[in-house]
Design a protein around this motif. Structure first.
Motif, PDB file in Angstrom:
ATOM      1  N   UNK A   1      -3.418   9.080   6.165  1.00  0.00           N
ATOM      2  CA  UNK A   1      -1.969   9.199   6.233  1.00  0.00           C
ATOM      3  C   UNK A   1      -1.509   8.491   4.946  1.00  0.00           C
ATOM      4  N   UNK A   2      -2.275   7.221   4.817  1.00  0.00           N
ATOM      5  CA  UNK A   2      -1.807   6.474   3.581  1.00  0.00           C
ATOM      6  C   UNK A   2      -2.012   7.457   2.282  1.00  0.00           C
ATOM      7  N   UNK A   3      -3.108   8.114   1.991  1.00  0.00           N
ATOM      8  CA  UNK A   3      -3.327   8.992   0.947  1.00  0.00           C
ATOM      9  C   UNK A   3      -2.164  10.128   0.964  1.00  0.00           C
ATOM     10  N   UNK A   4      -1.793  10.726   2.169  1.00  0.00           N
ATOM     11  CA  UNK A   4      -0.872  11.637   2.263  1.00  0.00           C
ATOM     12  C   UNK A   4       0.463  11.225   1.834  1.00  0.00           C
ATOM     13  N   UNK A   5       0.801   9.996   2.284  1.00  0.00           N
ATOM     14  CA  UNK A   5       2.171   9.416   2.083  1.00  0.00           C
ATOM     15  C   UNK A   5       2.108   7.995   1.638  1.00  0.00           C
ATOM     16  N   UNK A   6       1.727   7.971   0.453  1.00  0.00           N
ATOM     17  CA  UNK A   6       1.623   6.457  -0.031  1.00  0.00           C
ATOM     18  C   UNK A   6       2.901   5.883  -0.304  1.00  0.00           C
ATOM     19  N   UNK A   7       4.035   6.592  -0.430  1.00  0.00           N
ATOM     20  CA  UNK A   7       5.456   6.052  -0.696  1.00  0.00           C
ATOM     21  C   UNK A   7       5.636   5.362   0.724  1.00  0.00           C
ATOM     22  N   UNK A   8       4.929   5.456   2.061  1.00  0.00           N
ATOM     23  CA  UNK A   8       5.646   4.819   3.096  1.00  0.00           C
ATOM     24  C   UNK A   8       5.390   3.487   2.891  1.00  0.00           C
ATOM     25  N   UNK A   9       4.646   2.894   1.986  1.00  0.00           N
ATOM     26  CA  UNK A   9       4.586   1.538   1.905  1.00  0.00           C
ATOM     27  C   UNK A   9       5.440   0.845   0.833  1.00  0.00           C
ATOM     28  N   UNK A  10       6.503  -0.231   1.219  1.00  0.00           N
ATOM     29  CA  UNK A  10       7.341  -0.531   0.159  1.00  0.00           C
ATOM     30  C   UNK A  10       7.001  -1.821  -0.157  1.00  0.00           C
TER      31      UNK A  10
END
Lengths: 224, 242
Positions: free
Chosen positions: A90-99
């Protein structure tokens, strides 16, 4: 002091003009990146540009701690492994989730892991009537083998600090916060399981967290 | 009643542990949103709670799982890669099925679908049928399967980033009087309500979610008393993962 190759060629070009460029071979396209020295935030930013090596570095750096937390909560190794896979993909697919403005990456990563593991635990107990083993049994002997010895040493120190702080708590206070954090239980659920008044659980939780915060005050955030 | 700082500070440690029951959790969160001092203290409590992760015994992730994760990343070289063609085909198929199902619900819906058929390009999500057809042409559309631990109930939730979502469910148990179903999005320790609905006599239901939350990892359908639709309450009937 010798200049690095790239700097040397830059100086030659500026001073000698076109003739100077005929000396030696072609300029290197770019210097290799040592991902192991990059901070987590930098690696996440690179991941946003589809840098697979940045992901690999982040994964190797934090896979064990993510797995350890997941395993502590769900207790079953295959379930914990699936959670690790899910969290990192999930982190790879959506790294922008981390702010990055909201805190450290590892804190966020462990929070996501905990939430996922707690959810899995609840689903298995409520939905499929699977009773997972209690996460509060005997500790399995640690078998950490950090790929990065330096970071492994820091992690070991932080782990000692946290465990030391927990060891200073009265057993009933420690149990209250462990049931909340690792068991994903609300205070009313803890009270029901332990057969205690809700007010007692609330008091134990508050006192335990205050002591934990005091004991950990001033320390660096773990492997941040 | 507005929560005092004194009361909030008694409860923020439990909130940091995600152990505070409702409605206190919401009340504390509301206070923290407007009180900088308490907000700072909450951040300290959350940091301390986060460090509890290090109390877990240390284990090394096995080589097999490591390899699986890294191989999966290699299969998807770009974090923004489009879904596989079979996903788009599945969405198109689901849209066709939904249209066929809705047509059986009544003349009005059939007429509406026929009207929409005559339009072109992206349709505004004015109803579930239109939204699902719009979803079918979105390159980043996703589908999550919702399953039940017992019975035949099931469902699917389809959505795309920044757009609406549609829940299609079947064989839902009949609701007792004074109850509704609610769709919940759960993620990062929070639950967001997507909407409430009631199934038809055959247990089918669709729900259009105009503005789903940006992040969630679990989708739930729960049965609630109509006056008690709150996160964490209710009986979960369906669940799926993002």
């Amino acid at each position: 002091m010798a200049l690095s190759t790239a700097v040397h060629w830059q100086v030659v070009r500026e001073v000698g003009g076109p003739a100077a460029e005929s000396i030696g071979g072609p300029l290197p396209a770019r210097l290799p990146v040592d991902y192991s020295v990059l901070a987590d935030d930098d690696l996440v930013e690179r991941m946003c540009r589809a840098d697979g090596e940045a992901f690999r570095a982040l994964f190797e750096r934090h896979a064990d701690i993510v797995y350890s937390l997941a395993l502590r909560i769900v207790v079953q190794r295959p379930v914990a492994e699936d959670i690790v896979q899910e969290v990192f993909l999930k982190l790879w697919r959506r790294p922008s989730l981390f702010d990055a403005s909201r805190g450290k990456f590892v804190t966020w990563l462990l929070s996501v892991t905990r939430n996922r593991a707690i959810d899995e635990r609840r689903v298995r107990s409520r939905w499929f009537h699977q009773e997972l083993p209690s996460p509060f049994g005997e500790e399995v002997l640690p078998a950490s083998d950090a790929t990065d010895p330096a970071r492994g040493a820091i992690l070991a120190d932080e782990r000692v600090a946290v465990r030391g702080a927990l060891a200073t708590l009265p057993p009933d206070q420690r149990l209250a916060i462990e049931m909340a954090y690792f068991g994903g239980l609300s205070q009313s659920e803890i009270a029901a399981q332990l057969g205690l008044p809700l007010g007692t659980v609330k008091t134990r939780t508050r006192l335990a967290m205050q002591k934990l915060r005091t004991a950990l005050a001033g320390r660096e955030d773990p492997v941040g | 009643m507005t929560m005092t700082c004194e009361r909030a500070r008694e409860l923020l440690d439990a909130l940091a542990l995600d152990a505070l029951d409702e409605p206190e959790a919401s009340a504390v969160a509301e206070h923290l949103s407007s009180c900088a001092a308490c907000g700072l203290e909450f951040e300290e409590a959350r940091e301390a709670a986060g460090m509890l992760a290090l109390a877990a015994p240390a284990h090394r992730l096995g080589d097999g799982t490591r390899a699986r994760v890294l191989e999966a990343v290699q299969e998807r070289p770009s974090p923004v890669r489009l879904p596989r063609p079979r996903m788009r085909m599945a969405l198109a198929a689901a849209a066709v099925l939904l249209v066929a199902g809705l047509a059986a619900w009544g003349t009005f819906l059939q007429l509406r679908v026929n009207h929409l058929d005559s339009k072109q390009a992206v349709l505004g999500p004015t109803d579930p049928a239109a939204a699902l057809m719009a979803l079918a042409i979105q390159p980043d559309a996703k589908i999550a399967d919702l399953t039940s631990s017992s019975g035949q109930a099931g469902g699917r939730y389809a959505w795309y980033s920044g757009g609406p979502g549609v829940l299609v469910s079947h064989d839902l148990p009949a609701l007792p009087p004074g109850h509704v179903y609610a769709l919940w999005f759960v993620g990062d320790g929070r639950a967001s309500l997507g909407g409430t609905f009631q199934p038809d006599a055959s247990g089918r239901a669709t729900l259009l979610v105009q503005s789903p939350p940006g992040y969630f990892d679990t989708i739930r359908v729960a049965m609630h008393a109509s006056d008690a639709v709150t996160a964490g309450s209710g009986q979960v009937v369906l669940q799926g993962q993002e």
